[in-house]
Design an enzyme around this catalytic site. Structure first.
Site, short mmCIF file in Angstrom:
data_model
loop_
_atom_site.label_atom_id
_atom_site.label_comp_id
_atom_site.label_asym_id
_atom_site.label_seq_id
_atom_site.Cartn_x
_atom_site.Cartn_y
_atom_site.Cartn_z
N ASP A 2 44.65 34.31 46.66
CA ASP A 2 43.55 34.15 45.70
C ASP A 2 43.91 34.87 44.42
O ASP A 2 45.02 35.42 44.30
CB ASP A 2 42.25 34.71 46.30
CG ASP A 2 42.27 36.24 46.43
OD1 ASP A 2 43.30 36.86 46.15
OD2 ASP A 2 41.23 36.80 46.81
N ASP A 35 42.23 37.88 41.94
CA ASP A 35 41.16 38.88 41.89
C ASP A 35 40.99 39.42 40.47
O ASP A 35 41.97 39.79 39.84
CB ASP A 35 41.51 40.06 42.82
CG ASP A 35 41.84 39.61 44.23
OD1 ASP A 35 40.91 39.31 44.97
OD2 ASP A 35 43.05 39.53 44.57
N ASP A 80 38.14 35.85 43.18
CA ASP A 80 37.16 36.92 43.39
C ASP A 80 36.85 37.57 42.05
O ASP A 80 37.76 37.98 41.33
CB ASP A 80 37.72 37.99 44.34
CG ASP A 80 37.76 37.52 45.78
OD1 ASP A 80 37.02 36.56 46.12
OD2 ASP A 80 38.52 38.10 46.58
N1 CTP Z 1 38.88 44.14 48.76
C1 CTP Z 1 37.74 44.88 48.91
N2 CTP Z 1 36.62 44.31 49.47
C2 CTP Z 1 36.64 43.02 49.88
C3 CTP Z 1 37.80 42.25 49.73
C4 CTP Z 1 38.92 42.86 49.16
O1 CTP Z 1 37.72 46.04 48.54
N3 CTP Z 1 35.55 42.48 50.41
C5 CTP Z 1 40.06 44.76 48.18
C6 CTP Z 1 41.14 44.93 49.23
O2 CTP Z 1 41.05 46.18 49.84
C7 CTP Z 1 42.39 44.78 48.43
C8 CTP Z 1 42.00 44.00 47.18
O3 CTP Z 1 40.59 43.94 47.18
O4 CTP Z 1 42.84 46.06 48.07
C9 CTP Z 1 42.58 42.63 47.15
O5 CTP Z 1 42.24 41.93 48.32
P1 CTP Z 1 42.84 40.52 48.69
O6 CTP Z 1 42.60 39.56 47.59
O7 CTP Z 1 42.26 40.16 50.00
O8 CTP Z 1 44.37 40.80 48.94
P2 CTP Z 1 45.62 40.85 47.95
O9 CTP Z 1 46.24 42.18 48.13
O10 CTP Z 1 45.23 40.46 46.57
O11 CTP Z 1 46.61 39.78 48.57
P3 CTP Z 1 46.51 38.19 48.47
O12 CTP Z 1 47.68 37.75 47.69
O13 CTP Z 1 46.55 37.73 49.88
O14 CTP Z 1 45.22 37.83 47.81
MN MN Z 2 44.07 38.74 46.24
MN MN Z 3 40.58 38.78 47.02
#
Ligand code: CTP
Ligand code: MN
Ligand code: MN
Ligand code: MN
Length: 377
Positions: free
Chosen positions: A204, A206, A301
């Site tokens: 995703d 963020d 997000d």
């Molecule tokens: N996070 C959070 N609360 C959530 C979802 C995510 O605090 N409900 C934080 C996670 O702890 C993480 C960050 O947001 O540190 C990013 O989460 P995520 O997008 O799930 O993972 P990524 O590290 O960005 O990896 P990916 O490439 O899979 O998105």
């Molecule tokens: Mn992410």
């Molecule tokens: Mn995320």
């Protein structure tokens, strides 16, 4: 002028670094199996076991040399008996029988497919699997009522399971920044998550949003989604309002990893570059076939933080999840402090410690600063 506005709005991470930790350089590629066992434990709802395997895997990745025998691992932390056995197996036989069995088990395969649907967690997937549902087709004909998130997850399944590239993340950034700045000039949009850590792809994108005047950011998520909707790029969204102000006590000290910022889990429509100039009639026709339509769905997000909590929010939303977990553990066990995405509480001094940058948070914790690209644990 628009250039000043742009500079204020488009706050970008200072550096873009390649992921610091790459498997093939450091350990035999076949050791990724520890990640399979971690994932399998997660899919079983066994959080403790999953974390143990994640730690072992992260430790192996952090080594600056190839491992040729388990004897080299003597004295290293985070490596339990089970992990050592798996590593031994891989070194001796090129693969681990336990990992191969896990990968080919119908349970693991079904759970991966089902939890691969946005909106479906381990609990729901487990229930469906128990009922004999192993595939998307079986789910669709099962007669289960899906919630809006799951419906969107199923509809855009292929897109959402195709990794987002750095270029796509940049294109999404432009869309989000334009929307945010049009509804609240002066707001700052920062790319967080894996892409801030220098990863070249992700599941995703963020974003962390704030405004230099505390309070101006309140209710921003709704305005941004309304703007994205009016531009026809909002495919799905679920907004949660900020619940931190209502009872900040305990939030800094709570054991839950979930923060309480205003946020939005969304799916955006990313129009692919080469398709923009296409004949509209052609574009319309393409949309019937998800394989060749001129856009793709991307999970995004959006998190809104008051400026006074921004450093904590940025640290928390940059990840990785394992890095955050280790940092919070360190805070509790070594410093008697509680770190969250909102605040840092000192249990000895019985007060919150403020910070306006990530560097200050590391300093409060007595840690050397680690740049985002060093947080890929
Ligand atoms: N996070 C959070 N609360 C959530 C979802 C995510 O605090 N409900 C934080 C996670 O702890 C993480 C960050 O947001 O540190 C990013 O989460 P995520 O997008 O799930 O993972 P990524 O590290 O960005 O990896 P990916 O490439 O899979 O998105
Ligand atoms: Mn992410
Ligand atoms: Mn995320
Ligand atoms: Mn809305």
């Amino acid at each position: 002028s628009s250039r000043v506005l742009k500079r204020q709005c488009f706050q970008r991470p200072a550096t873009r670094v390649r992921g610091a930790l790459l498997y093939p350089d450091t350990i035999p590629f076949s050791l990724i199996p520890l990640a399979v066992l971690a994932e399998s434990a997660e899919l079983n709802g066994d959080e403790g076991r999953a974390v143990a395997f994640r730690r072992s895997e992260a430790l192996l990745r952090s080594l600056d040399r190839r491992v040729q025998g388990v004897a080299e691992l003597r004295g290293l932390p985070c490596l339990g008996e089970h992990s050592r056995r798996v590593i031994q197996d891989v070194l001796d036989n090129g693969e681990s029988s336990e990992v191969e069995e896990t990968k080919s088990s119908s349970r693991y395969k079904a759970m991966k497919v089902l939890t691969g649907i946005f909106g479906v967690g381990v609990k729901t997937a487990k229930r469906w699997f128990t009922e004999g549902i192993c595939s998307l087709a079986q789910l669709e004909t099962s007669g289960h009522t899906l919630n809006p998130a799951q419906q969107a997850g199923l509809k855009y399944y292929a897109d959402l399971n195709q990794p987002v590239t750095r270029d796509e993340a940049d294109a999404i950034s432009v869309t989000v920044e334009e929307a945010v700045c049009s509804v609240l000039p002066g707001a700052q949009v920062t790319l967080a998550g894996g892409f801030r850590r220098g990863k070249t792809s992700g599941h995703d994108v963020d974003f962390l949003i704030t405004h230099p005047d505390e309070g101006k950011e309140e209710g921003l998520v709704h305005k941004v989604t309304a703007c994205l909707e009016s531009r026809g790029v909002l495919l799905y969204h679920q907004t949660t309002r900020n619940t931190y102000q209502e009872s900040p006590e305990g939030a800094g000290r709570s054991r839950s990893n979930m923060d309480r910022f205003e946020r939005c889990f969304s799916i955006l429509k990313l129009v692919q570059e080469q398709a923009k100039d296409q004949d509209p009639v052609q574009v319309e026709a393409d949309q019937t076939d998800s394989g060749c339509r001129p856009w793709r769905a991307v999970r995004v997000d959006l998190v809104v933080s008051p400026i006074s909590q921004f450093a904590f929010a940025l640290l928390g939303w940059t990840g990785s999840k394992l890095f955050e977990r280790e940092m919070r553990r360190w805070a509790v066990h070594e410093k008697s402090m509680s770190l969250s995405s909102h605040a840092l509480y000192d249990n000895n001094q019985k007060r919150y410690l403020t910070a306006s940058s990530e560097e200050e948070i590391f300093a409060h914790l007595g840690l050397e600063y680690v740049s985002p690209s060093g947080r890929n644990a």
